[in-house]
Design a protein around this motif. Structure first.
Motif, short mmCIF file in Angstrom:
data_model
loop_
_atom_site.label_atom_id
_atom_site.label_comp_id
_atom_site.label_asym_id
_atom_site.label_seq_id
_atom_site.Cartn_x
_atom_site.Cartn_y
_atom_site.Cartn_z
N GLN A 132 57.80 49.52 58.73
CA GLN A 132 57.28 50.96 58.33
C GLN A 132 57.78 51.28 57.06
N ALA A 133 59.17 50.93 56.87
CA ALA A 133 59.74 51.66 55.59
C ALA A 133 59.01 50.91 54.53
N GLU A 134 59.01 49.55 54.64
CA GLU A 134 58.74 48.46 53.52
C GLU A 134 57.27 48.60 53.23
N TRP A 135 56.34 48.80 54.26
CA TRP A 135 54.79 48.49 54.13
C TRP A 135 54.06 49.93 54.08
N GLY A 136 54.79 51.12 54.60
CA GLY A 136 54.13 52.20 54.83
C GLY A 136 53.26 52.53 55.50
N PHE A 137 53.19 52.14 56.83
CA PHE A 137 52.02 52.45 57.89
C PHE A 137 52.71 53.05 58.81
N SER A 138 51.55 53.85 59.48
CA SER A 138 51.83 55.01 60.52
C SER A 138 51.97 54.30 61.92
#
Length: 412
Positions: free
Chosen positions: A51-57
């Motif tokens: 989540q932190a690297e790819w920015g998904f929910s």
């Protein structure tokens, strides 16, 4: 899973030249089921990194988890009994090869599409291997095979979740190392399976076995209807812990520890396996009643823990809920499956798999949507927990309002 097509070989019989002894083969198969399920839970502590690297929910987290559950279900319903016709070794060798390749795909994943693809491949290979491993262990030792089939998957899930959390927390390359370790394990296990003797003689009907079988004999319909809420509650809870569990425990504990994220799923699965092992001699109805009651009480305790931000209370509730998960699921299977004749059991198991894996995948995806659009992680966890408790209460009410059915002898 249909019955083995040959008589179980003697574990003490001398192996064929160049083949592993049957005793070694049995424990090799047990290690394979543990490794496959460890691989399935290994991504759980890593979701925060992704989540932190790819920015998904959180919706994406639950979708990644949900596609795995659906892929396992698809494989179980199609190739789950293929090893009864072509032999255990060919199916296992293919599944292990795909699983090893999947570990490399996880290690190389650079975005959500690659992660999704790896989860689908992992689910397909796990579902394909499950029937062959389970039947192979029963071929080699009926008593030990039955126990290992019940406890092995939970042990694997627990080991993968905690082991992954420890590797991610304390060793370098957190998004890669755990998968490379598992890749090495699968390579070694693949070599071991190549050296095993085949425990099942090939027989015709391989293509026909790929057809879906959904058939419930009349005698099993009411028991399955009563067991369905227990199955749904147990697997919905497992799905939540496998997807959003790390986020919940980090908020309750006020910590970003990856070990805590893996420890939640470890606790749930390990206590489930312990429950199955400890109560393996209990009557199926007793096991389902105790398990479902454990689900209700354990989830209730975790909701109190969330309300009071108590880490210790959360894990205490998880222990009880996990014991309920193991007992409820095994009790349901042992209540329903023996009512079917041997040629009917594949259809009955298919229905149980559908209920279980849909309950594991779909509610988790809905929970991810609610996290984003209806109140956040802890609010969703409370609502999800209440829903699981309601299902457990329905299952308990059904058990209390029905008399135990006399065991009906099933013709061979």
């Amino acid at each position: 899973m249909s019955s083995p097509s040959v008589s179980p070989p003697d574990l003490q019989a001398p192996p064929r030249a160049g083949r592993l002894p049957n005793t070694v083969g049995f424990y090799l198969l047990a290690s394979v089921v543990v490794a496959f399920l460890a691989g399935s839970s290994a991504p759980t502590p890593l979701y925060a990194i992704y989540q932190a690297e790819w920015g998904f929910s959180p919706i994406t987290v639950t979708l990644v988890f949900g596609v795995y559950a659906l892929a396992v279900l698809a494989a179980l319903l199609t190739v789950g009994s293929l090893s009864d016709h072509v032999g255990r070794r060919p199916v296992l060798i293919a599944a292990i090869a795909v699983q090893a390749a999947t570990m490399l795909a996880f290690a190389a994943a650079d975005g959500v599409p690659a992660l999704m693809a790896a989860r689908v491949l992992q689910g397909l290979s796990t579902g394909a291997a499950a029937g062959a491993i389970g039947a192979g262990m029963l071929d080699l030792n009926q008593t030990k095979g039955a126990i290992t089939n019940a406890v092995g998957p939970m042990l694997g899930t627990a080991t993968g979740a905690l082991g992954s959390g420890l590797l991610v927390q304390y060793l370098p390359a957190p998004a890669h190392l755990v998968y490379l370790v598992l890749f090495g394990i699968f390579v070694l296990q693949g070599v071991g399976v190549l050296l095993m003797s085949e425990s099942s003689s090939p027989r015709p009907g391989a293509l026909a076995s790929l057809r879906l079988q959904f058939a419930l004999p009349p005698v099993a319909r009411r028991p399955l209807l009563l067991a369905a809420p227990a199955l749904a509650a147990a697997w919905a809870l497992a799905g939540f812990y496998g997807s959003l569990g790390p986020a919940v425990v980090r908020l309750v504990a006020g910590s970003n520890s990856f070990v805590l994220g893996g420890l939640a799923l470890f606790t749930l699965a390990a206590s489930g396996g312990a429950m199955v092992l400890l109560l393996r001699a209990s009557a199926p109805r007793t096991l389902m009643f105790v398990g479902t009651a454990g689900l209700f009480v354990g989830v209730g305790v975790t909701l109190l823990a969330i309300a009071n931000s108590s880490e210790s209370l959360f894990f205490a509730g998880t222990v009880v809920a996990g014991a309920g998960f193991g007992g409820g699921f095994q009790g349901a299977i042992r209540t329903v499956v023996p009512l079917a004749r041997p040629h009917e059991r594949a259809g009955v198991l298919s229905v149980i798999y559908v209920v279980s894996y849909l309950a594991m995948g779909l509610p988790a995806v809905i929970a991810g949507f609610l996290v984003v659009h209806a109140g956040g992680v802890l609010t969703t966890a409370r609502e999800y927990g209440i829903a699981v408790m309601a299902l457990a209460a329905v299952a308990l009410l059904g058990l209390l309002l029905t008399r135990p059915a006399a065991n009906r002898p099933v013709p061979a």
